[in-house]
Structures are given as C-alpha cells and as structure tokens.
Design an enzyme around this catalytic site. Sequence first.
Site, PDB file in Angstrom:
ATOM      1  N   SER A 147       0.859  -1.185   0.000  1.00  0.00           N
ATOM      2  CA  SER A 147       0.000   0.000   0.000  1.00  0.00           C
ATOM      3  C   SER A 147       0.890   1.228   0.000  1.00  0.00           C
ATOM      4  O   SER A 147       2.059   1.175   0.396  1.00  0.00           O
ATOM      5  CB  SER A 147      -0.876  -0.003   1.257  1.00  0.00           C
ATOM      6  OG  SER A 147      -1.526   1.237   1.439  1.00  0.00           O
ATOM      7  N   TYR A 160      -1.837  -0.140  10.762  1.00  0.00           N
ATOM      8  CA  TYR A 160      -1.861  -0.547   9.356  1.00  0.00           C
ATOM      9  C   TYR A 160      -0.548  -0.172   8.682  1.00  0.00           C
ATOM     10  O   TYR A 160       0.024  -0.966   7.928  1.00  0.00           O
ATOM     11  CB  TYR A 160      -3.043   0.099   8.652  1.00  0.00           C
ATOM     12  CG  TYR A 160      -3.239  -0.354   7.226  1.00  0.00           C
ATOM     13  CD1 TYR A 160      -3.654  -1.655   6.946  1.00  0.00           C
ATOM     14  CD2 TYR A 160      -3.032   0.512   6.152  1.00  0.00           C
ATOM     15  CE1 TYR A 160      -3.852  -2.077   5.641  1.00  0.00           C
ATOM     16  CE2 TYR A 160      -3.225   0.093   4.847  1.00  0.00           C
ATOM     17  CZ  TYR A 160      -3.629  -1.199   4.593  1.00  0.00           C
ATOM     18  OH  TYR A 160      -3.820  -1.627   3.291  1.00  0.00           O
TER      19      TYR A 160
END
Length: 251
Positions: A147, A160
Amino acid sequence: MKLTGTVALITGASSGIGRATAVHLAQQGAAVALVARRKDRIDELAAAIEDVGGTAYAIPTDITDRSQAEAAVAQAVERFGRLDILVNNAGYMILGTVADADLDQWDRMIAVNQQGLLYMTKAALPHLQNAAGEHPRHVADIVNVSSIAGRTSFPTMAAYNMTKFGVNGFSEALRQELAAGHLRVGVLEPGKVDTELDSHNSDDILADIEKNFGGFKMLDPEDIADGVAYMVTRPRHTAIGELWIMPTEQG
C-alpha cells in the site's frame, strides 16, 4: 497469452484486487488458484473464468491458519502440477487512533497482512524455485500487494502502516535472497482503490474516508491487476522490485 503454461495462486481472490488479478492473469493464459475464505465467491469466480475458456480452481482458505495456508499451496500444486506465480494480496485494514484502538483488530491486521503472507510465501517457495528453472518462462514471481501506507505514514493508520512497512521490508530482503535463482520478488503499492477494504471501519472513519477521497476518481481493482500482470510478464532478465500506482489526483 504471455503466461500460457504457468500457474498463479492469488490470495484474497474473492473480491477487489484479488478477483481482478485472477481474471487478468487467466486472460494472459495462466491457470489460477483462487484462495480466500468466502467459498461461494471463489466458486463463482472459478466458474466465470472457466466459462470464458480459462482455467481456475477455488481453494477456500483462512491464510492466518498456518496449516490451511500450507494446504492451499499443496492443493494448487497437486491440481496443476506446478506453481509459477504467488500474489499475496489478502489484506485487512482498520483505522483509528492508537489511543482508541481495539487490540483484537490490531491482532487481526497483523495476522492477515503479515503472518498470512509469511505462511503462504514459505509454503510456496520450493515450488516457485523449481518453476524458475523450468519451461515455459525459466523465471518465477512473488508479488506482495502492499500500500502507499507501506511507504508513507498517516494519522489513524499507525498499526496498518506498521503491517505494510513490514511487508515492504520483507519483500526487499527476500528479493535479495532469491535474485540469483531467477525468482523475482516485487512489492506493489496502490493508492486509494475502490474495494471492500474500508468496509470494516466505523461510520465515523468511513465518513472521514469519504471526505478525503470522495472528490476524485479512485483506482479500479483492474488498474492494480494490470500492474501485477506487468510485473510478472517482464523478460526474464528484468525484475520490478517496487511498483507504486496512485490515482492521478491523490495528494
């Protein structure tokens, strides 16, 4: 049909990026092993791929269970006889401040984003190494879907961020370990993609996401699938170690 004769295993194949990647690689000629927890969805996807002349096999799996992850790889190899491409795509994202975090959700993110990826990679590694020396490509691939949160930190994304920074570090170390054997390892870092990834978050977080990203065209899962296909169809002497794909308007 650059991948004719090869076998690809995709985790998180029941929706979003994983589903699109499975379709895209099947269109390139690969037989695809579809790994996800939602059996109904991957059964439907396997049927859809085969209805248009592709080859697919659904393997219901919770990759956070090491024995299930190992069994999924074994089933794919038993079904198709080899494994050329592993796409570690399965992901889980819960946002919020560290002070307000639910520790069970942290555990779930670590289990899916890191432990599942480790289990799948370790189980697949000997089969990929074998394929790297064989016809038709004499090269094999691991693509880890990370990501933009694996290269840049954001408020409410600390845990995250940690999982995705870890994926990036693992991927680069593994790339260096395996490079001489023509087993390529690359990390793909999407910006905002229109998928179900946000859906587990609270209404307040979803409102914030809409405020931050609702004003421009997000990426489609097919945009990322196209990136995966690009990475795994390069000539044998070319490796894409990192691919960063962003919506044009995302800051």
